[in-house]
Design a protein around this motif. Structure first.
Motif, short mmCIF file in Angstrom:
data_model
loop_
_atom_site.label_atom_id
_atom_site.label_comp_id
_atom_site.label_asym_id
_atom_site.label_seq_id
_atom_site.Cartn_x
_atom_site.Cartn_y
_atom_site.Cartn_z
N GLN A 208 -22.42 5.20 -65.20
CA GLN A 208 -23.60 6.06 -65.27
C GLN A 208 -23.77 6.58 -66.69
O GLN A 208 -22.82 7.07 -67.31
N SER B 203 -31.24 12.86 -64.51
CA SER B 203 -30.70 13.02 -63.15
C SER B 203 -30.13 14.41 -62.95
O SER B 203 -30.32 15.02 -61.89
N ASN B 204 -29.41 14.91 -63.93
CA ASN B 204 -28.84 16.25 -63.89
C ASN B 204 -28.45 16.66 -65.31
O ASN B 204 -28.32 15.82 -66.20
N GLY C 105 -27.69 11.42 -67.00
CA GLY C 105 -27.17 12.77 -67.10
C GLY C 105 -27.27 13.20 -68.55
O GLY C 105 -27.20 12.37 -69.46
N GLU D 146 -32.14 4.83 -67.30
CA GLU D 146 -32.76 5.92 -66.55
C GLU D 146 -32.41 5.84 -65.07
O GLU D 146 -32.32 4.74 -64.52
N PRO D 147 -32.24 7.01 -64.43
CA PRO D 147 -32.16 8.34 -65.04
C PRO D 147 -30.78 8.57 -65.62
O PRO D 147 -29.81 7.93 -65.22
N VAL E 119 -34.19 19.48 -61.48
CA VAL E 119 -32.96 18.72 -61.35
C VAL E 119 -31.77 19.67 -61.37
O VAL E 119 -31.88 20.81 -61.85
#
Length: 268
Positions: free
Chosen positions: A24, A112-113, A90, A87-88, A208
């Motif tokens: 990620q 995402s966050n 962190g 995308e998305p 988010v």
């Protein structure tokens, strides 16, 4: 292995990007007096679990710049970096880089966050606010070639550092690093906004997840800012790292558990 590339922002400015690891994507953003090298240690710490992406904010390191600055251009730069990383993504931001991360989330970028470490807002009663004309005064000093004075002014008003500490810093090896990046200080002041006031309305629009982190050994105004940001953002969490202060990027391992646990799962 670190991979270095260049992405092009919306206004044509080249932005230097480096990535390491796999998994990620997590974008790492430094604050004032920072370029991608200052978050490189954190990238190495996270690379076992994530694709850690660092970049030089405009005007720094290997990135380009434009004739005039606007916060919107930095938002576009970050959008280009997120598109590059996947995308998305962190996003982690430190200091004024934390404010950039929150501004991006409030504008619905593909995030995402978000995790932020001590965003540099000044909460009422915690310390004097800088003058609303700080960016203008910094530009005036820089226009006269006074990088030394600009760095000292920023540290005094934006950071709230005592004069004797600034004078001691002037004799240290790090001072040349500070003056070398002094031309970008008005950018950080613009990000923080006049008086470094927490923009509660914009933060309330963030949809988010957000984790706000502060150091237990930091000057009181910085944890107060992180806590106030968390209070303003729906569903946000606040945690303290005992024994850490605003220079936490010098001890990136101290952030690993909190960030890896937040952005994903710690590697077994």
């Amino acid at each position: 292995m670190n991979i270095f590339e260049t992405v092009i922002s919306a206004d044509g400015t080249p932005i230097a990007v480096e990535r390491t690891g796999s998994g990620q994507p997590v974008i790492l953003i430094g604050g004032a007096f920072n370029d991608r090298s200052t978050v490189a240690g954190l990238a190495s710490v996270l690379a076992g679990d994530f694709t850690a992406v660092t970049y030089d904010r405009r005007g720094r390191g290997d990135s380009g710049d434009a004739a005039s600055y606007a916060v919107e251009r930095e938002i576009e730069d970050l959008a280009a970096v997120i598109s590059y990383g996947g995308e998305p993504a962190g996003v982690f931001g430190h200091s004024s880089g934390a404010i950039l991360a929150l501004e991006a989330a409030s504008r619905s970028l593909a995030v995402s966050n978000v995790a932020v470490y001590e965003p540099t807002y000044v909460v009422d009663g915690t310390r004097p606010r800088p003058g609303d004309d700080l960016a203008e005064r910094l530009r005036a000093q820089l226009g006269q070639g006074d990088r030394d004075g600009a760095a000292a002014l920023f540290l005094a008003e934006a950071v709230g550092m005592p004069a004797e500490v600034i004078e001691a810093m002037r004799t240290s090896q790090m001072w040349g690093w500070f003056t070398g990046l002094a031309h970008t200080l008005p950018y950080d002041v613009a990000l923080c906004g006049p008086g470094m006031v927490l923009p509660a309305g914009r933060l309330a629009a963030i949809k988010v997840p957000v984790l706000a982190i502060a150091g237990g050994a930091s000057p009181a105004w910085l944890p107060a800012a992180a806590r106030a940001a968390a209070d303003a953002i729906p569903g946000a969490r606040y945690i303290t790292l005992d024994g850490q202060d605003h220079s936490v990027l010098n001890q990136p391992g101290s952030l690993r558990s909190a960030l890896a646990g937040y952005f994903g799962t710690l590697a077994e």
